[in-house]
Design a protein around this motif. Structure first.
Motif, mmCIF file in Angstrom:
data_model
loop_
_atom_site.group_PDB
_atom_site.id
_atom_site.type_symbol
_atom_site.label_atom_id
_atom_site.label_comp_id
_atom_site.label_asym_id
_atom_site.label_seq_id
_atom_site.Cartn_x
_atom_site.Cartn_y
_atom_site.Cartn_z
ATOM 1 N N ILE A 241 50.297 59.422 39.859
ATOM 2 C CA ILE A 241 51.536 59.486 39.098
ATOM 3 C C ILE A 241 52.680 59.716 40.077
ATOM 4 N N TYR A 242 53.871 59.367 39.646
ATOM 5 C CA TYR A 242 55.056 59.579 40.474
ATOM 6 C C TYR A 242 55.555 61.003 40.284
ATOM 7 N N THR A 243 56.006 61.611 41.374
ATOM 8 C CA THR A 243 56.593 62.941 41.334
ATOM 9 C C THR A 243 58.022 62.832 41.842
ATOM 10 N N VAL A 244 58.949 63.417 41.103
ATOM 11 C CA VAL A 244 60.358 63.375 41.478
ATOM 12 C C VAL A 244 60.821 64.791 41.762
ATOM 13 N N THR A 245 61.475 64.966 42.900
ATOM 14 C CA THR A 245 62.020 66.275 43.253
ATOM 15 C C THR A 245 63.513 66.141 43.527
ATOM 16 N N ARG A 246 64.210 67.258 43.338
ATOM 17 C CA ARG A 246 65.644 67.318 43.637
ATOM 18 C C ARG A 246 65.868 68.504 44.551
ATOM 19 N N ASP A 247 66.532 68.254 45.687
ATOM 20 C CA ASP A 247 66.770 69.352 46.626
ATOM 21 C C ASP A 247 68.061 70.088 46.276
ATOM 22 N N ASP A 248 68.426 71.066 47.109
ATOM 23 C CA ASP A 248 69.600 71.897 46.843
ATOM 24 C C ASP A 248 70.904 71.107 46.819
ATOM 25 N N GLN A 249 70.945 69.997 47.561
ATOM 26 C CA GLN A 249 72.155 69.170 47.589
ATOM 27 C C GLN A 249 72.171 68.135 46.459
ATOM 28 N N GLY A 250 71.135 68.083 45.638
ATOM 29 C CA GLY A 250 71.079 67.152 44.523
ATOM 30 C C GLY A 250 70.472 65.804 44.864
ATOM 31 N N VAL A 251 69.879 65.702 46.054
ATOM 32 C CA VAL A 251 69.263 64.442 46.456
ATOM 33 C C VAL A 251 67.909 64.304 45.756
ATOM 34 N N ILE A 252 67.736 63.159 45.091
ATOM 35 C CA ILE A 252 66.499 62.905 44.345
ATOM 36 C C ILE A 252 65.534 62.123 45.226
ATOM 37 N N THR A 253 64.280 62.595 45.281
ATOM 38 C CA THR A 253 63.245 61.933 46.071
ATOM 39 C C THR A 253 62.051 61.635 45.171
ATOM 40 N N VAL A 254 61.611 60.385 45.203
ATOM 41 C CA VAL A 254 60.448 59.965 44.422
ATOM 42 C C VAL A 254 59.267 59.836 45.371
ATOM 43 N N SER A 255 58.124 60.383 44.961
ATOM 44 C CA SER A 255 56.914 60.287 45.780
ATOM 45 C C SER A 255 55.805 59.650 44.957
ATOM 46 N N PRO A 256 55.100 58.672 45.474
ATOM 47 C CA PRO A 256 55.280 58.007 46.758
ATOM 48 C C PRO A 256 56.535 57.151 46.767
ATOM 49 N N ASP A 257 57.149 57.083 47.947
ATOM 50 C CA ASP A 257 58.407 56.370 48.116
ATOM 51 C C ASP A 257 58.181 54.869 48.159
ATOM 52 N N LYS A 258 59.273 54.117 48.253
ATOM 53 C CA LYS A 258 59.182 52.662 48.330
ATOM 54 C C LYS A 258 58.364 52.239 49.542
ATOM 55 N N VAL A 259 57.745 51.090 49.436
ATOM 56 C CA VAL A 259 56.987 50.520 50.548
ATOM 57 C C VAL A 259 57.609 49.184 50.922
ATOM 58 N N GLU A 260 57.485 48.852 52.196
ATOM 59 C CA GLU A 260 58.023 47.579 52.661
ATOM 60 C C GLU A 260 56.993 46.494 52.452
ATOM 61 N N ALA A 261 57.473 45.311 52.165
ATOM 62 C CA ALA A 261 56.577 44.160 52.042
ATOM 63 C C ALA A 261 56.078 43.798 53.427
ATOM 64 N N LYS A 262 54.837 43.344 53.506
ATOM 65 C CA LYS A 262 54.287 42.944 54.797
ATOM 66 C C LYS A 262 55.023 41.717 55.304
ATOM 67 N N LYS A 263 55.274 41.725 56.590
ATOM 68 C CA LYS A 263 55.906 40.562 57.198
ATOM 69 C C LYS A 263 54.863 39.480 57.402
ATOM 70 N N LYS A 264 55.300 38.231 57.488
ATOM 71 C CA LYS A 264 54.376 37.112 57.632
ATOM 72 C C LYS A 264 53.509 37.244 58.881
ATOM 73 N N SER A 265 54.066 37.819 59.943
ATOM 74 C CA SER A 265 53.295 37.950 61.174
ATOM 75 C C SER A 265 52.141 38.952 61.015
ATOM 76 N N GLU A 266 52.305 39.914 60.086
ATOM 77 C CA GLU A 266 51.241 40.895 59.852
ATOM 78 C C GLU A 266 50.071 40.292 59.094
ATOM 79 N N THR A 267 50.328 39.298 58.263
ATOM 80 C CA THR A 267 49.260 38.713 57.463
ATOM 81 C C THR A 267 48.525 37.615 58.218
#
Length: 130
Positions: A100-126
């Motif tokens: 499941i996704y977990t969302v946290t907010r720090d003291d400055q109000g920054v929202i962080t979702v875990s797990p975070d976004k992932v990058e798509a694999k580049k063509k050279s990696e595949t």
């Protein structure tokens, strides 16, 4: 002596060759299918992170004393229309075995979702690119 006429049907060799061709086609199709499925899951995950981040902003506005919420809680309280889970190809965040996704907010109000976004694999990696 019997008179042998042409019998209709396939010979054993023809059947074996047909099976071999089908096996080769399957061997080529399965890795391509897996790559497409993984790419689709990554895209869905990144969209989920964006959606949950936006919805969590509303949640934290309504509940200013809260600093942590899960996607299941957002769903049960009506902030999400449907239950959202982390796709199987995305590594779960630390200590997140329920996928499941977990969302946290720090003291400055920054929202962080875990797990975070992932990058798509580049063509050279595949192995299909240069």
């Amino acid at each position: 002596m019997k008179n042998f006429k042409k019998k209709k049907g396939f010979t054993f060799v023809e059947i074996i060759i047909s099976i071999a061709i089908v096996a080769i086609l399957i061997a080529v199709a399965i890795p391509a299918y897996k790559a497409i499925k993984t790419s689709a899951e990554r895209t869905a995950h990144n969209a989920n992170v964006d959606q949950i981040s936006s919805v969590a902003l509303l949640y934290f506005t309504d509940f200013p004393k809260e600093d942590k919420v899960t996607s299941d809680e957002l769903f049960s309280q009506g902030y999400l229309k449907s239950k959202v889970t982390v796709p199987s190809s995305i590594p779960a965040g630390t200590g997140n075995t329920a996928k499941i996704y977990t969302v946290t907010r720090d003291d400055q109000g920054v929202i962080t979702v875990s797990p975070d976004k992932v990058e798509a694999k580049k063509k050279s990696e595949t192995g299909t690119g240069n």
